[in-house]
Enzyme design. Structure first.
Site, mmCIF file in Angstrom:
data_model
loop_
_atom_site.group_PDB
_atom_site.id
_atom_site.type_symbol
_atom_site.label_atom_id
_atom_site.label_comp_id
_atom_site.label_asym_id
_atom_site.label_seq_id
_atom_site.Cartn_x
_atom_site.Cartn_y
_atom_site.Cartn_z
ATOM 1 C CB THR A 1 -0.930 -0.007 1.228
ATOM 2 O OG1 THR A 1 -1.931 0.987 1.067
ATOM 3 C CG2 THR A 1 -0.170 0.243 2.526
ATOM 4 C CE LYS A 2 3.647 1.890 4.988
ATOM 5 N NZ LYS A 2 3.244 2.903 5.959
#
Length: 452
Positions: free
Chosen positions: A43-44
């Site tokens: 998700t980063k």
């Protein structure tokens, strides 16, 4: 033709996947926001690109510059991909508790990796927070990202992850559950969801050794709660500005052991090969079960991919060393199973005490059986040697037979653990196990405690 102009355009629009096995005893529908579908497998990627674009827009990041960031690995990966596409250099500062796979992956995509010790205070010059800041000051034309306090972190999830979840659930989401580290995901997604429906509950998953849960409940930053932990990607010993505690309805804490075990369970029972924080997230969700009803739609976000943890949570030997695999231990043979092929360290009656001390240091042991031609005739341990040394500084030149005490009890390999436990007392710190003809191993108090 339909194609992305570069790899960064594939970020986002990750699927929601229903959980079926681990959540079978919950009354609600549980959906996983499966963020490993991003190109950097986490998700980063979302906030990495957002932070870079915002820094480019206001001049903090200039052409040909160097991006510097302290990361647990995943933000570094997202930044590294963007740096490649946009023509920047990348330095990732990472703590030594992170998996080797994370470090290798960052190097594989061209990043310079600086490793810092985990068990230091945040303001210690050796910490990865301090090292990141120092490198940014020393490196010409560089930009220190600071994902913890950078508002673009939470904004990325407000603009992308939150709307995706709302649209994918057709606005039916009632609870959002996610591990909390920098705070960007929970704060950005939570802010968006609560703007759409103030009744949506936002739950944070914390780890033991982190300050979030108690601070949220009491407003007290308790340094006594800070201690080393194994779980990667969640928890902090600081309060990042990106954690908006007003948006969060509550926290639950998950142990290192449960996080590791449930990481494996996700792979083996749901077919979801995910990272360590996913194990913490699903266990945290299960701990919150009393908050869910049959009409609820619960979304849990899974941050990253299992490939980062092959040598750790997916390695049974690593799990066993930390007591995370619960092997059934009932007998003496079970207690010494991992050492059964090793040779028992002993000392002869006519050897000097100095020889026993050398062996204790070399093998990092505290007790040694003493033998002669007839078999085991005595034993020595570090407590005896220390006491005798205080009385006689020349003890190292004495023969073992002059300082040994009575031999350790010997038990059959099938002897139950509770019987063995009763053989330990003030005078006796170990038990020998007879495994086969001429083959023995030693059981210590530590072995008994480890088996509990």
């Amino acid at each position: 033709m339909e194609y992305a102009k570069n790899i960064l355009e594939t970020i986002g629009n990750t699927p929601l996947v229903k959980l079926n096995v681990l959540t079978k005893n919950l009354p609600c529908l549980v959906l996983a926001k499966y963020e490993t579908f991003n190109p950097g497998n986490s998700t980063k990627d979302r906030m990495a690109v957002k932070m870079i674009e915002d820094a480019e827009a206001d001049g903090r990041l200039k052409p040909g510059g160097t991006i510097i960031e302290g990361t647990s690995g995943n933000t570094g990966m997202g930044l590294a991909l963007a740096a490649i596409v946009k023509g920047y250099k990348m330095i990732c500062v990472i703590s030594d508790k992170q998996s080797k796979e994370k470090m290798d992956i960052l190097r594989a995509v061209g990043s310079k990796v600086v490793v810092c010790p985990t068990n230091v205070e945040p303001d210690d010059p050796k910490s990865y927070y301090s090292t990141s800041k120092r490198l940014a000051e020393e490196t010409p034309n560089s930009w220190y990202v600071n994902q913890y306090d950078n508002p673009s972190n939470a904004l990325a999830h407000y603009e992308s992850t939150g709307p995706e979840i709302w649209n994918q659930t057709d606005g039916e989401i009632t609870h959002f559950v996610v591990g909390v580290g920098t705070g960007g995901t929970i704060s950005g997604v939570g802010k968006y969801l609560k703007e759409q429906n103030p009744n949506v509950k936002i739950w944070g998953v914390d780890t033991y050794g982190s300050v979030f849960k108690k601070y949220h409940e009491t407003g007290v930053f308790d340094e006594n709660e800070i201690y080393p932990y194994i779980t990667e990607g969640i928890g902090e010993d600081i309060l990042p500005k990106n954690v908006d505690f007003d948006i969060i309805d509550g926290f639950t804490k998950v142990t290192d052991k449960d996080a590791a075990i449930y990481t494996q369970k996700l792979a083996k029972e749901e077919g979801m090969f995910l990272g360590n924080s996913a194990g913490a997230a699903i266990k945290g969700l299960l701990q919150l079960k009393e908050h869910f009803t049959k009409d609820d739609v619960v979304v849990v976000l899974f941050h990253d991919h299992g490939s980062r943890y092959v040598g750790k949570m997916y390695n049974d030997e690593w799990m066993r060393e930390r007591g995370f695999i619960e092997d059934k231990i009932t007998s003496a043979a079970d207690l010494v199973a991992s050492d059964s092929e090793k040779t028992l360290v002993t000392v002869k009656t006519e050897e000097l005490v100095s020889h026993a001390i050398e062996r204790m240091k070399a093998y990092k042991i505290s007790q040694i059986p003493v033998e002669d031609s007839t078999g085991f005739v005595g034993a020595i341990d570090e407590a005896d040697l220390l006491r005798m040394y205080i009385e006689n500084k020349d003890i190292s030149n004495l023969p073992i037979k002059d300082v040994m005490h009575k031999p350790f009890p010997i038990v059959d390999k099938n002897t139950p653990i509770d019987v063995i436990s009763k053989l330990f007392n003030k005078e006796n710190n170990a038990v020998l196990v007879h495994l086969s003809e001429g083959k023995y191993q030693i059981i210590t108090k530590y072995d008994i405690i480890s088996a509990l």
